[in-house]
Design an enzyme around this catalytic site. Structure first.
Site, PDB file in Angstrom:
ATOM      1  N   CYS A  17      -0.668  -6.744  -4.240  1.00 35.00           N
ATOM      2  CA  CYS A  17      -0.817  -5.547  -3.895  1.00 35.00           C
ATOM      3  C   CYS A  17       0.349  -4.829  -3.851  1.00 35.00           C
ATOM      4  O   CYS A  17       1.108  -4.904  -3.074  1.00 35.00           O
ATOM      5  CB  CYS A  17      -1.398  -5.567  -2.584  1.00 35.00           C
ATOM      6  SG  CYS A  17      -1.681  -3.978  -1.606  1.00 35.00           S
ATOM      7  N   CYS A  70       1.249  -3.140  -0.485  1.00 36.39           N
ATOM      8  CA  CYS A  70       1.416  -3.882   0.347  1.00 36.39           C
ATOM      9  C   CYS A  70       2.839  -4.267   0.347  1.00 36.39           C
ATOM     10  O   CYS A  70       3.753  -4.346   1.300  1.00 36.39           O
ATOM     11  CB  CYS A  70       0.585  -4.879   0.501  1.00 36.39           C
ATOM     12  SG  CYS A  70      -1.310  -4.510   0.434  1.00 36.39           S
ATOM     13  N   ASP A  71       3.246  -4.849  -0.863  1.00 36.13           N
ATOM     14  CA  ASP A  71       4.541  -5.606  -1.005  1.00 36.13           C
ATOM     15  C   ASP A  71       5.750  -5.004  -1.807  1.00 36.13           C
ATOM     16  O   ASP A  71       6.588  -5.515  -1.902  1.00 36.13           O
ATOM     17  CB  ASP A  71       3.946  -6.971  -1.637  1.00 36.13           C
ATOM     18  CG  ASP A  71       3.264  -7.858  -0.677  1.00 36.13           C
ATOM     19  OD1 ASP A  71       3.233  -7.490   0.650  1.00 36.13           O
ATOM     20  OD2 ASP A  71       2.657  -8.686  -1.011  1.00 36.13           O
TER      21      ASP A  71
END
Ligand code: FAD
Length: 302
Positions: free
Chosen positions: A130, A133-134
């Protein structure tokens, strides 16, 4: 019977169950694995009001919050079939059948794996799924994106603004992403796109240190040194057990309206298993709340 039976115990299902129980109606959750994808997540930095946490910690808080209410939690139970007669009937793998006046499906999704050596070993150690997200964890580093569809090229464009360099590896000889995304990606100086590339291994020591691929036209093996690999070859909703009981997109996502209701009255869906935009913890909790309030509206009218 239950008033609201929630299938799935991730952020969407937990949120739906809490909203239902707060109406004082009979509520249950069936979950194959309470916590869902969040259990597999290391660092979470975009759950607003919590600057930084870890998946298992967030799941512990979810569980604590759910336990504050009168909710039957049936963990480690897998739903295998659903039917609507007078009531909804949910069959479990263990043979039991649960009945409910309304049902909220929140069974989430799973990222499709590339299934090459190194992928499992380096999950959360450089292998990510993701970009929202990351991405920031790879600031200033070199990364690869596997997959040249919309999600892969979107991830590459997103990452290009954060990391030093992005290499996109696409198996086919052309990209499947929308033309406008392709043009944008090709225009970025720190994005390289390689087509006809079959990823064969993600290498590393403690963390990812590179990726190996084979040029499919020449059969030549190549290796790139880098610190991160984003796998972007599809997100598969866990909706197979619904068969043709409810309308789904060709991708398998459950089609819902703005109240989270499906084409079947009394059957709702929320989170990553539904066709709502953007798959994030905060988004899935919001849609769980929506579906639950939708179910309550349905119950008071029927
Ligand atoms: P899930 O979390 O997938 O939960 C689904 C639930 O349904 C589980 O309890 C599962 O066991 C259950 N279930 C499935 N099938 C059945 C069945 N047949 N019967 C009974 N139960 C069933 N999002 C962010 O916002 N920030 C992040 O930093 C972030 N990082 C991520 C990192 C990783 C590695 C991954 C995989 C995802 C990440 N995400 C992140 C995305 C986020 O985890 C999801 O968007 C979110 O968990 C979706 O919630 P959900 O409740 O819809 O589904």
């Amino acid at each position: 019977p239950y008033d609201v039976l929630v299938v799935g115990g991730g952020p969407a299902g937990s949120s739906a169950a809490i909203y239902a129980a707060r109406k004082g109606i009979r509520t249950g959750i069936v979950a194959e694995r309470f916590g869902g994808q969040v259990l597999d997540t290391m660092s979470i930095e975009n759950f607003i009001t919590v600057k930084e946490t870890e998946g298992p910690k967030l799941v512990a808080s979810l569980e604590e919050h759910v336990k504050e209410y009168n909710i039957d939690v049936m963990n480690l139970q897998k739903a295998t079939k659903i039917a609507k007669n007078d009531l909804f009937e949910l069959e479990l793998e263990n043979g039991a059948t649960l009945k409910s006046k309304s049902v909220i499906i929140s069974t989430g999704a799973r990222w499709r794996n590339v299934n090459v050596p190194g992928e499992q070993e380096f999950k959360n150690k450089g292998v990510a799924y993701c970009a929202h997200c990351d991405g920031p964890l790879f600031e200033g580093k070199d990364v690869a994106v596997i997959g040249g569809g919309n999600s892969g090229i979107e991830a590459a464009i997103d990452l290009a603004g954060i990391v030093k360099h992005v290499t996109v590896l696409e198996f086919n000889d052309t990209l499947k992403a929308d033309e406008v995304l392709q043009q944008r990606a090709y225009s970025l100086p720190n994005v390289t796109i390689i087509t006809n590339a079959q990823t064969t291994e993600i290498t590393g020591d403690d963390n990812v240190n590179g990726i190996t691929y084979v040029e499919r036209d020449t059969n030549e093996e190549k290796h790139i040194a880098l610190q991160g690999v984003f796998v972007q070859i599809g997100l598969v909703p866990n909706t197979e057990f619904l068969a043709d009981v409810v309308e789904r997109t060709p991708m398998g996502e459950i089609i819902v309206d703005k109240h989270g209701q499906t084409n079947v009255p009394g059957l709702f869906a929320a989170g990553d298993c539904a066709d709502t935009a953007y798959k994030q913890i905060i988004v899935s909790m919001g849609s769980g709340a929506t579906a639950s309030l939708g179910a309550f509206d349905y119950l008071i009218r029927n």
